[in-house]
Design a protein around this motif. Sequence first.
Motif, PDB file in Angstrom:
ATOM      1  N   GLU A 103      53.879 -24.221 -44.134  1.00 14.28           N
ATOM      2  CA  GLU A 103      54.363 -25.391 -43.616  1.00 14.28           C
ATOM      3  C   GLU A 103      55.978 -25.171 -43.219  1.00 14.28           C
ATOM      4  OE1 GLU A 103      53.158 -28.495 -42.735  1.00 14.28           O
ATOM      5  OE2 GLU A 103      55.079 -28.869 -42.024  1.00 14.28           O
ATOM      6  N   PRO A 104      56.044 -25.346 -41.458  1.00 15.08           N
ATOM      7  CA  PRO A 104      57.265 -25.041 -40.909  1.00 15.08           C
ATOM      8  C   PRO A 104      58.763 -25.924 -41.586  1.00 15.08           C
ATOM      9  CG  PRO A 104      55.662 -25.825 -39.414  1.00 15.08           C
ATOM     10  CD  PRO A 104      54.916 -26.016 -40.579  1.00 15.08           C
ATOM     11  N   CYS A 105      58.382 -26.990 -42.206  1.00 17.78           N
ATOM     12  CA  CYS A 105      59.369 -27.789 -42.511  1.00 17.78           C
ATOM     13  C   CYS A 105      60.157 -27.110 -43.871  1.00 17.78           C
ATOM     14  CB  CYS A 105      59.045 -29.391 -42.895  1.00 17.78           C
ATOM     15  SG  CYS A 105      58.113 -29.462 -44.267  1.00 17.78           S
ATOM     16  N   ALA A 106      59.503 -26.160 -44.624  1.00 19.88           N
ATOM     17  CA  ALA A 106      60.036 -25.805 -45.855  1.00 19.88           C
ATOM     18  C   ALA A 106      60.605 -24.456 -45.678  1.00 19.88           C
ATOM     19  CB  ALA A 106      58.771 -25.467 -46.773  1.00 19.88           C
ATOM     20  N   TRP A 107      61.415 -24.044 -46.556  1.00 19.11           N
ATOM     21  CA  TRP A 107      62.007 -22.889 -46.497  1.00 19.11           C
ATOM     22  C   TRP A 107      61.514 -21.628 -47.396  1.00 19.11           C
ATOM     23  CZ3 TRP A 107      64.835 -27.049 -45.874  1.00 19.11           C
ATOM     24  CH2 TRP A 107      65.969 -27.242 -44.822  1.00 19.11           C
ATOM     25  N   ARG A 108      61.410 -20.420 -46.973  1.00 17.08           N
ATOM     26  CA  ARG A 108      60.875 -19.278 -47.226  1.00 17.08           C
ATOM     27  C   ARG A 108      61.611 -18.331 -47.861  1.00 17.08           C
ATOM     28  NH1 ARG A 108      57.589 -21.648 -43.976  1.00 17.08           N
ATOM     29  NH2 ARG A 108      59.211 -21.266 -42.366  1.00 17.08           N
ATOM     30  N   ILE A 109      61.503 -17.994 -49.152  1.00 20.58           N
ATOM     31  CA  ILE A 109      62.309 -16.809 -49.673  1.00 20.58           C
ATOM     32  C   ILE A 109      61.026 -15.586 -49.922  1.00 20.58           C
ATOM     33  CG2 ILE A 109      63.632 -15.967 -51.389  1.00 20.58           C
ATOM     34  CD1 ILE A 109      64.864 -18.319 -51.816  1.00 20.58           C
ATOM     35  N   ALA A 110      61.064 -14.822 -48.837  1.00 20.51           N
ATOM     36  CA  ALA A 110      59.861 -14.051 -48.829  1.00 20.51           C
ATOM     37  C   ALA A 110      59.967 -12.520 -49.381  1.00 20.51           C
ATOM     38  CB  ALA A 110      59.131 -13.920 -47.723  1.00 20.51           C
ATOM     39  N   VAL A 111      59.203 -11.909 -50.108  1.00 19.22           N
ATOM     40  CA  VAL A 111      58.869 -10.412 -50.120  1.00 19.22           C
ATOM     41  C   VAL A 111      58.097  -9.751 -49.172  1.00 19.22           C
ATOM     42  CG1 VAL A 111      58.732  -8.882 -51.787  1.00 19.22           C
ATOM     43  CG2 VAL A 111      59.610 -10.724 -52.594  1.00 19.22           C
ATOM     44  N   ASP A 112      58.635  -8.708 -48.619  1.00 17.05           N
ATOM     45  CA  ASP A 112      57.688  -8.121 -47.750  1.00 17.05           C
ATOM     46  C   ASP A 112      56.759  -7.518 -48.458  1.00 17.05           C
ATOM     47  OD1 ASP A 112      56.288  -7.051 -45.506  1.00 17.05           O
ATOM     48  OD2 ASP A 112      58.110  -6.237 -44.593  1.00 17.05           O
ATOM     49  N   PHE A 113      55.620  -8.037 -48.719  1.00 17.49           N
ATOM     50  CA  PHE A 113      54.452  -7.391 -49.569  1.00 17.49           C
ATOM     51  C   PHE A 113      53.722  -6.273 -48.994  1.00 17.49           C
ATOM     52  CE2 PHE A 113      54.749 -11.686 -51.582  1.00 17.49           C
ATOM     53  CZ  PHE A 113      55.023 -11.325 -52.691  1.00 17.49           C
ATOM     54  N   LYS A 114      53.609  -6.580 -47.697  1.00 20.42           N
ATOM     55  CA  LYS A 114      53.039  -5.328 -46.942  1.00 20.42           C
ATOM     56  C   LYS A 114      53.684  -4.084 -47.068  1.00 20.42           C
ATOM     57  CE  LYS A 114      50.145  -6.484 -43.063  1.00 20.42           C
ATOM     58  NZ  LYS A 114      49.785  -7.496 -41.787  1.00 20.42           N
ATOM     59  N   GLU A 115      55.100  -4.155 -46.764  1.00 23.27           N
ATOM     60  CA  GLU A 115      55.936  -3.044 -47.099  1.00 23.27           C
ATOM     61  C   GLU A 115      55.913  -2.760 -48.383  1.00 23.27           C
ATOM     62  OE1 GLU A 115      57.280  -1.117 -45.106  1.00 23.27           O
ATOM     63  OE2 GLU A 115      58.498   0.229 -46.725  1.00 23.27           O
ATOM     64  N   MET A 116      55.643  -3.372 -49.330  1.00 21.73           N
ATOM     65  CA  MET A 116      55.705  -2.975 -50.615  1.00 21.73           C
ATOM     66  C   MET A 116      54.493  -2.035 -50.925  1.00 21.73           C
ATOM     67  SD  MET A 116      55.833  -5.639 -54.092  1.00 21.73           S
ATOM     68  CE  MET A 116      54.668  -5.243 -55.236  1.00 21.73           C
ATOM     69  N   GLY A 117      53.458  -2.414 -50.176  1.00 20.72           N
ATOM     70  CA  GLY A 117      52.225  -1.634 -50.332  1.00 20.72           C
ATOM     71  C   GLY A 117      52.252  -0.242 -49.722  1.00 20.72           C
ATOM     72  N   ARG A 118      52.663  -0.366 -48.567  1.00 21.59           N
ATOM     73  CA  ARG A 118      52.980   0.626 -47.620  1.00 21.59           C
ATOM     74  C   ARG A 118      53.832   1.683 -48.442  1.00 21.59           C
ATOM     75  NH1 ARG A 118      55.618   3.643 -44.272  1.00 21.59           N
ATOM     76  NH2 ARG A 118      57.548   2.195 -45.017  1.00 21.59           N
ATOM     77  N   SER A 119      55.077   1.277 -48.928  1.00 21.43           N
ATOM     78  CA  SER A 119      55.798   2.204 -49.632  1.00 21.43           C
ATOM     79  C   SER A 119      55.329   3.012 -50.773  1.00 21.43           C
ATOM     80  CB  SER A 119      57.213   1.262 -50.099  1.00 21.43           C
ATOM     81  OG  SER A 119      56.648   0.681 -51.063  1.00 21.43           O
ATOM     82  N   GLN A 120      54.425   2.363 -51.282  1.00 21.79           N
ATOM     83  CA  GLN A 120      53.544   3.287 -52.396  1.00 21.79           C
ATOM     84  C   GLN A 120      53.074   4.465 -51.714  1.00 21.79           C
ATOM     85  OE1 GLN A 120      51.080   0.842 -54.956  1.00 21.79           O
ATOM     86  NE2 GLN A 120      52.165  -0.914 -54.767  1.00 21.79           N
ATOM     87  N   VAL A 121      52.423   4.399 -50.611  1.00 22.83           N
ATOM     88  CA  VAL A 121      51.652   5.576 -50.009  1.00 22.83           C
ATOM     89  C   VAL A 121      52.833   6.325 -49.400  1.00 22.83           C
ATOM     90  CG1 VAL A 121      50.003   6.150 -48.373  1.00 22.83           C
ATOM     91  CG2 VAL A 121      49.896   3.957 -49.587  1.00 22.83           C
ATOM     92  N   GLU A 122      53.690   5.985 -49.096  1.00 21.16           N
ATOM     93  CA  GLU A 122      54.817   6.754 -48.453  1.00 21.16           C
ATOM     94  C   GLU A 122      55.387   7.526 -49.588  1.00 21.16           C
ATOM     95  OE1 GLU A 122      57.938   4.665 -46.629  1.00 21.16           O
ATOM     96  OE2 GLU A 122      58.629   6.464 -45.513  1.00 21.16           O
ATOM     97  N   TYR A 123      55.717   7.057 -50.593  1.00 22.96           N
ATOM     98  CA  TYR A 123      56.112   7.683 -51.745  1.00 22.96           C
ATOM     99  C   TYR A 123      55.363   8.924 -52.378  1.00 22.96           C
ATOM    100  CZ  TYR A 123      56.806   8.675 -56.806  1.00 22.96           C
ATOM    101  OH  TYR A 123      57.418   9.477 -57.888  1.00 22.96           O
ATOM    102  N   LEU A 124      53.751   8.392 -52.189  1.00 21.28           N
ATOM    103  CA  LEU A 124      52.876   9.490 -52.700  1.00 21.28           C
ATOM    104  C   LEU A 124      52.980  10.700 -51.609  1.00 21.28           C
ATOM    105  CD1 LEU A 124      50.012   7.112 -53.982  1.00 21.28           C
ATOM    106  CD2 LEU A 124      51.446   8.584 -55.307  1.00 21.28           C
ATOM    107  N   SER A 125      53.290  10.230 -50.579  1.00 17.14           N
ATOM    108  CA  SER A 125      53.021  11.324 -49.277  1.00 17.14           C
ATOM    109  C   SER A 125      53.937  12.407 -49.448  1.00 17.14           C
ATOM    110  CB  SER A 125      53.041  10.779 -48.050  1.00 17.14           C
ATOM    111  OG  SER A 125      54.453  10.393 -48.016  1.00 17.14           O
ATOM    112  N   LYS A 126      55.348  11.862 -50.172  1.00 19.60           N
ATOM    113  CA  LYS A 126      56.300  12.644 -50.353  1.00 19.60           C
ATOM    114  C   LYS A 126      56.014  13.811 -51.694  1.00 19.60           C
ATOM    115  CE  LYS A 126      60.014  10.439 -47.975  1.00 19.60           C
ATOM    116  NZ  LYS A 126      60.042   8.936 -48.300  1.00 19.60           N
ATOM    117  N   LYS A 127      55.433  13.028 -52.747  1.00 12.76           N
ATOM    118  CA  LYS A 127      55.196  13.773 -53.996  1.00 12.76           C
ATOM    119  C   LYS A 127      54.220  14.550 -53.803  1.00 12.76           C
ATOM    120  CE  LYS A 127      55.774  13.207 -58.214  1.00 12.76           C
ATOM    121  NZ  LYS A 127      54.507  13.835 -58.686  1.00 12.76           N
TER     122      LYS A 127
END
Lengths: 314, 480, 315, 315
Positions: A103-127
């Motif tokens: 709802e546009p009238c509300a404020w949002r304090i968001a976590v980038d969940f997508k990035e959270m998922g992507r970073s897991q694979v990124e980490y694995l690719s390094k390891k």
Amino acid sequence: DTSGKKIALSNNYAGNSWRQAMLTSWEKVTGEAVKAGVVAAADAFTTAENQATEQAAQIQNMILQGYDAIVLNAASPTALNGAVKEACDAGITVVSFDGIVTEPCAWRIAVDFKEMGRSQVEYLSKKLPNGGNLLEIRGLAGVFVDDEISAGIHEGVKQFPQFKIVGSVHGDWAQDVAQKAVAGVLPSLPEVIGVVTQGGDGYGAAQAIAAAKRPMPVIVMGNREDELKWWKEQKDANGYETMSVSIAPGVSTLAFWVAQQILDGKEVKKDLVVPFLRIDQDNLEQNLANTQAGGVANVEYTQADAIKVIESAK
Amino acid sequence: MPKAIIEVADAKVSFGAVKALDGVTLAIAPGECVGLVGHNGAGKSTIVSVINGGLAPHQGSIASDGEVLARYGINAARSRGVRCVFQELSLCPNLTVVENTRILHRHLGGLGWRRRAKQVIEQSLDAIFPGHDINTDRTVGDLSIAERQMVEIAMAFSDAGIAPRLIILDEPTSSLDASLAEQMLAHVRRFVASGGSVILISHILHEILTTASRIVVMKDGRIVAERPAAAWTEHGLVEAMGSVVKGEAHRRAMRDLADAPVAIEHVGRGTPFRARRGEIVGLAGLAGHGQTEMLMRLHAASSADWLPRRDPAVTFVAGDRRLNGIFELWSILKNLSVAALGDLAQHGVVKGDAEAERAGEWKRRIEIRTPDMASHILSLSGGNQQKVLFARALSTRAPVVLMDDPMRGVDVGTKQEVYEIIRQEAARGRTFVWYSTEMEEVCLCDRVYVFREGAIAAELQGDAVTEENILAASFAGLAA
Amino acid sequence: MRRTLSADAMRLAIPALSLTILLAAVFWLQPRAMSYVGLNLLFNLAVPIALATIAQMLIMSVNDLDLSMGTFVSFVACVTATFLREAPLVGMLILFGVVVVYAGLGVVIHLRNLPSIVVSLGMSFVWAGLAVLLLPAPGGQAPDWVRALMTMKPPVAPMAIVASILIAIVAHFVVMRSSLGVLIRGVGGNQRSVERAGWSVVGARAAAYGLAGVFAVLAGVALVGLTTSADANIALRYTLLSIAGVILGGGEFIGGRVSPIGAVIGALTLTLAGSFLSFLRISPDWQIGAQGAILIIVLALRLLLNRLEKREKRR
Amino acid sequence: MRLLDRISRRPWIWSWFAAFLAWFATIVTGGASTLGLSQAALTFAAFSIIVGIGQMFVITLGPGNIDLSVPSTMTLAGTVALKLMDVDNAMILPGLMIAVLIGIAVGVFNYALIKALRIPPIIATLSMSFIIQSAAIWTNRGLRIKPPSVLADFTTATTLGVPNVSLVALVISVCAWFLLEKTIYGRWISAIGQSMPAARMAGIPVDGTRFVTYLFCAVLAALAGYLLACFSGGAALNMGTEYLLMSIAVVVLGGTAVAGGDSNVPGIWGASLFMFLVVSMLNTYGLGAGIRLIMTGLIIISVIMLAGGRQPGAR
Ligand SMILES: Nc1ncnc2c1ncn2[C@@H]1O[C@H](COP(=O)(O)OP(=O)(O)OP(=O)(O)O)[C@@H](O)[C@H]1O
Ligand SMILES: Nc1ncnc2c1ncn2[C@@H]1O[C@H](COP(=O)(O)OP(=O)(O)OP(=O)(O)O)[C@@H](O)[C@H]1O
Ligand SMILES: [Mg+2]
Ligand SMILES: [Mg+2]
């Protein structure tokens, strides 16, 4: 001056350690704020069941009770929009966090969940540069967070094509459910080198894999104390390496301060981003020491932190 | 002779090994009342089901008004004016009397059906039971069992478009007291006189003898005798049914029980209730005046709800067997033994052979008609189910037996046997508290309490226990 | 003749009284609720619950129980927020189709003599799966006309109250006054006698299930009208809520004893109980427990009133 | 042919048949390792079996009898027991005792609500479950404490290739079967389930029997919670959630009459194994959540369709 203002926390679920830590942080931080006279009241409300309809009713009651701001961890990003709109129309400031609302009238304090998922694979690719088979443990079907993290993970796999997801189960963010689901698919899976998770289910997966007497893959953890402890044990025993990532439950206190700032008349952008809390091999011990036994790794925010977040978003 | 309304020719029905009907031929002409008698399990209800269209015979044909009907079912029967009163409650207890009328008359629909249905049923009730005070807007479940039976009878005689031509009454008076039964029988006579037909099934033979124009006797799925009513005597009927003819039911010799210890008592409104050891105490009065409630109260007062009693104080024989008698999922055996399990078990474990032995004993003693005690309780005819309930109660060690009109649907022969058993048991010191709607049975008791409006209105003892005295006590006060 | 309140009237009087008491308590705690807007806020989420309760009540009136009510309403909500908005014709067709499926379930349950609990348990998985397929993540949007309908501001009384009364009247007429309603309840009371009167019991059961489907569909549509969008888990709670509502309203599990007006009152009571608690401000640890306590208190109230009624009767 | 006919009448055969099919399909088409899958199935079915047996006793008591407080009882027993034991092997027995005591307390409260306040069991146990859940939150606020090592090892280990928890379930099942089939108590609950008034008039101590049954169900739930918490390495506040529907599903799929009076222990095993294996099978095929749910539902319905349509009175 917000000393006469009343803020309410609308929470849809209290049934796991993350939510309990969130409520504890809220109680601790707002309790002090109320004592210091920053705000007049900061009451927490939890619904009996994790349902958008019930939370909508709860918000409507808060409107009747005359709160000035509602801090909201929503059961659904969209299903509460009707109630949130009613609150806005009644002149109430609504700040959503973790489970945000659209709802546009509300404020949002968001976590980038997508990035959270992507970073897991990124980490694995390094390891594991050679790649291999991954097992994905998802959350509760049909819920926004589950869909986002999973989308991020799949994005990551596209980015690092050496990985292949060979199994995907729903663990409902509950450790016993995850354990059961993993135990069920494991017998028919080929060798798995990594497990990507959504938080709260890593330890269950580790147990199921151990019970099946398979080689232990790299399991991405979710900041629960039992997960960290298990990781530490493995690390001490055989140098096991992984990472752990999740959103800090203390983000409720950030939302509280943001709401307070808005009530104070500050100009605040509607969309704020908080970083997720990540634990790596080198800061494991330190984080483990700071985490309550059986709890979740946590960060609590101060008014100054909130102002910093608000400023940096401008 | 006019064409028969319904004519069943050589009908055969069997349930597994049991031949419920073994070649029955029966025709009902307009303007006659056929009395149908026979022992329990003779096949009366089964032939009723065939005529009613509820059961297709495995062999044989059904004709109506001279034409043989190939496809005969409930709706065909109803459209020909065949109606049936089943003995077991076959109203919907959750609906009002008016709504039940709607269910029965399929063509009553459309706007304003409530008004029409009310008219239909009230007309019929007023005609059959003048002076009744049944409010047709009441829910059937709130009515007493007698009132329910009255409603059912009125429902069968009611006319809403299709006039009733043949009405089957399967033990319609079993829950009615003498005066209501007489009202109903009078109506049957009127109905027959005006050209309608009735099949009347009853185990109370004088009802049949005074009302039927022709009497048919069934035995083991066959018709064994058939004569105009005038040619029968009660004695002859009993003989034809195959029961051993005993002398008139008579009260046993007077015994002085005044000094015997009190076995059970209840002090409430009106005269206190008291029964002594070895006594047979009757509860009489018009149906629904608190007799069953008294039995329930006596039972509740001396039975345990939380802990099993080592020695049961009372046992109960249900009259409304569907409601508080039989366990429908169980075999006959388990139904029989359930009250005496304490005696048939060791350390809480039921001894199977002891149970079977006890059941076999009672099967012989009270003649339960079944090839196998392990078969399902519902495979028994109504009367035989009642016998099982009797055996259940008598096989306990309880010194007091409470009986709630327990002879409903039991045939004459068996009744005599049961009376005999009761007499023997009483002589051995058992106390019987016996509610009955049949005067004959009440007169067998040592002492009788007459109930009126929920309380004991009179106590009769010894020679004072007569039909006239009981009726007088039942109605006293009402007339005033 | 003894003067007695009819069983139906009693079935109604008790829930109505407990609703009144609860409402009085809420007004006392929060006088602001005593206004047009306040009443609407208190009750508008009760409207879909009331509809679902009526649906459950129809199923219970033929001695069955529907454990899929919650997932079914969720599924309907998903259809409403997607198809019904974007392709109204297809949406209508789907909703019509699922009502037919409901009626079909009634037929199958009757013909194969299946326990309704298991069939509806299985169906709850099916509806949940369909909903997840339709909306893997929350979203969709309510059709404008639905939104307009649910946010309407009629004169005199707020929409929530008007809608509740309307639902109660319609359901009362269908279930208690019409011939079909009598037939359905008759099946619940004594199936054999309905059969013996020559009715098709399959038909009656199918009708009961079909009608329940209609009311449940209305519940889903109304819910989306209030929340503006849907998700696959939006109404899971309705299964238990609807059963609780029927019981609170004086209905029984078997025997075809139900009361539509009571069921609506039951749904309102349940909703109000939740609000009452938020106004009390209990420690967060015990907020969930308090919901249980309030249910117990309301039902205990029922017992108390029942007792008083009996004493009255005896006098 | 006669034999086949006789077997197909057994109400439990269908759940076993379905479980076998799912097992077979997972191994043949999914390529699962036989031992691994069988062990996993036995392990996880064990918990459903333990709660399912308790639920079965309650359901046998007749229509409307159901215990919805099972999940929260599991949670409370698990959290409190683990907190008390606090990773100390010496405290295993006291931990077990406290779990059982919690079960007893829940059973007492449940039946008190049902009996003293005349609250229908569904609502009474639902209300109770909220209160218990609050108690669980209040006692340790969701902190996960590890089980004592001996207990953790015992619950996760196997004996001769058979998981220990399934052996525990077997012992409990045999006891339950004996109770139901051979003892007076079993007769009593079956009688009560068929007709409570008739049971009362037959001299059965109805209240005592029902009370013991609710107690029994709660104690089994507590025991399952204790074992599950130790097995999964700590109690969580949400750990019982999925056992609500599960406990009901395994009972009814296993062939126990929903209308009461007829219960079936072997069926619980078949149904519990089936419920685990069907999810494994669909997971193995890698189907999405939506399709998986739909398939689960359809399979449940097919099983009951095959098993249903039995003539009544096969006993
Ligand atoms: N559904 C059934 N299954 C098996 N046997 C049955 C069934 N119905 C009736 N019988 C048997 O058929 C026979 C005839 O039963 P029926 O009910 O017609 O007797 P009845 O003459 O009406 O006896 P009563 O005087 O006791 O009412 C009995 O032996 C009964 O056990
Ligand atoms: N559920 C059932 N399953 C099998 N047979 C049944 C069932 N219900 C009734 N019957 C049989 O159908 C027959 C007729 O039913 P019912 O007992 O209702 O009528 P009735 O004979 O008039 O009653 P009564 O025998 O008490 O006079 C009986 O023989 C009975 O055994
Ligand atoms: Mg008969
Ligand atoms: Mg009969």
